[in-house]
Design an enzyme around this catalytic site. Structure first.
Site, short mmCIF file in Angstrom:
data_model
loop_
_atom_site.label_atom_id
_atom_site.label_comp_id
_atom_site.label_asym_id
_atom_site.label_seq_id
_atom_site.Cartn_x
_atom_site.Cartn_y
_atom_site.Cartn_z
N ASP A 23 0.86 -1.19 0.00
CA ASP A 23 0.00 0.00 0.00
C ASP A 23 0.90 1.24 0.00
O ASP A 23 1.67 1.45 0.93
CB ASP A 23 -0.89 -0.01 1.24
CG ASP A 23 -2.01 1.01 1.18
OD1 ASP A 23 -2.16 1.67 0.14
OD2 ASP A 23 -2.75 1.14 2.18
N ASP A 117 -2.91 2.52 -6.05
CA ASP A 117 -1.87 2.60 -5.02
C ASP A 117 -1.78 1.39 -4.09
O ASP A 117 -1.06 1.44 -3.10
CB ASP A 117 -2.07 3.86 -4.17
CG ASP A 117 -3.41 3.90 -3.45
OD1 ASP A 117 -4.29 3.09 -3.79
OD2 ASP A 117 -3.58 4.74 -2.55
N GLU A 118 -2.46 0.31 -4.41
CA GLU A 118 -2.33 -0.88 -3.56
C GLU A 118 -2.61 -2.14 -4.35
O GLU A 118 -3.34 -2.14 -5.35
CB GLU A 118 -3.24 -0.81 -2.34
CG GLU A 118 -4.71 -0.75 -2.66
CD GLU A 118 -5.59 -0.79 -1.40
OE1 GLU A 118 -5.29 -1.60 -0.50
OE2 GLU A 118 -6.56 -0.02 -1.34
#
Length: 378
Positions: A23, A117-118
């Site tokens: 993350d 983003d993860e």
């Protein structure tokens, strides 16, 4: 995590899998601080600063003041008077996300992005021959920092649920490893509000029943869970024991995403309903932006005080590219339904018909998964 860890702890006889959840730390805001040194160390919000603007992301300096994503900009500015707003640059964020995913591919064949983003990575096969999932996660974080100038946090465990919880344990720029023998204890020490898939409404219901932690949940038998949570009982029973059989899936296209809100007091006035619509649209767009998803169909869901539920959909010629366009489409659907003679107890918005659906990913997986009613965004 090493080969030979206790298999019984995962709740099945299958070989223990090694899952990493990576993350990025305050991704959008961190990109802006990286690219503009004048913003470093300052409270930054990505999003519009107008009265109807919404925060898409906040730096850790801003989060100290309670600023968070999906918060109205006017509220964020009130809580943090020195907050600096910068416009979003989704094309930049998307390019960096592709760069990070290229790093992932060097270490895992099964990569499941949840957003820009993860992502989850299944490193059971040790593709890079680093010896352990812990060493792999450490190397991935080192490469992300070296190649992008950004930091990432990681959770390493034997299933997706715990890996995701672990990645949030030591943010920012941290890593937490939870081996099978410690999974149940780790989960049971947490507040149920930390459980991914349990939203504020369900959490409040649990607390009203005396369930505040994973340990409280684990103490409830199946009969009690079925009585209070119906079809979700088995899922909750497993989570409280650190069991999650979902696999990392890299080939599941995103078909739709949405959110809904149930109100403690029914909405009666046009103003109340429109304000609720704006809030739900802001939350949904935040999720869509993180995934880089641009859809053409908006569906409005309303549930009245007599529990009658209706849905209305509208398609637009071009993909929706920002929160204002999503809200405009939602308002166009809502307008003919107002004024209402009955109170509104639930309002939801769903975005679908995405560009490049074959490339987008959702956060599902095979096996036991969270029921839709517990995945409400609000």
């Amino acid at each position: 995590m090493k080969d030979g860890d206790d298999q019984a702890a995962v709740g099945c006889d299958a070989p223990v899998r090694k899952i990493i959840h990576v993350d990025m730390d305050a991704f959008y805001a961190s990109v802006e601080q990286r690219d503009n040194p004048a913003l470093r160390g300052k409270p930054v919000a990505v999003g519009g600063s107008s009265r109807r603007g919404v925060v898409a992301a906040a730096s850790y300096e801003a989060r100290k003041f309670g600023v968070r994503s999906a918060m109205p900009s006017i509220t964020a500015k009130r809580q943090c008077p020195d907050l600096i707003f910068v416009p979003h640059r989704f094309d930049v964020y998307r390019d960096i996300s592709h760069q990070i995913r290229a790093i992932f591919s060097d270490y895992a064949d099964e990569v499941e992005p949840l957003s820009l983003d993860e992502a989850y990575l299944d490193v059971t096969q040790d593709k890079a021959e680093l010896g352990s999932a812990t060493a792999t996660a450490r190397r991935i974080r080192e490469r992300i920092r070296a190649e992008t100038g950004l930091t990432a946090s990681a959770g390493v465990s034997y299933n997706k649920f715990i890996a995701k919880l672990a990645s949030d344990q030591n943010k920012p720029d941290g890593m937490t490893v939870i081996p099978p023998g410690r999974g149940a204890a780790f989960v049971q020490a947490l507040s149920i509000r930390r459980f991914h898939g349990i939203g504020p409404v369900t959490a409040a219901k649990m607390e009203g029943l005396g369930v505040y932690s994973g340990a409280d949940l684990a103490a409830k038998d199946m009969d009690w869970l079925i009585r209070h949570f119906g079809n979700s009982a088995e899922w909750l029973h497993n989570l409280a024991r650190g069991i999650d059989h979902r696999r990392v899936k890299s080939d599941r296209p995103l078909k739709s995403l949405g959110g809904e809100r149930t109100f403690f007091n029914d909405l009666m006035t046009d103003t109340e309903i429109r304000e609720a619509l704006a809030h739900v649209c802001a939350v949904v767009w935040d999720r869509a932006a993180k995934k880089g998803a641009r859809g053409r169909t908006v569906t409005l869901k309303l549930r009245y005080d007599d529990f009658r539920t209706i849905t209305r959909a509208k398609s637009v010629p071009f993909p929706i590219i920002d929160g204002a366009a999503l809200l405009a489409a939602g308002e166009a659907i809502l307008a003919p339904l107002l004024p209402t003679e009955r109170g509104i107890r639930l309002l939801g918005i769903t975005l679908s018909k995405f560009e490049g659906e074959s490339e987008a990913k959702d956060d599902g997986g095979s096996g036991t998964s969270a029921p839709a009613d517990l995945l409400s965004l609000i």
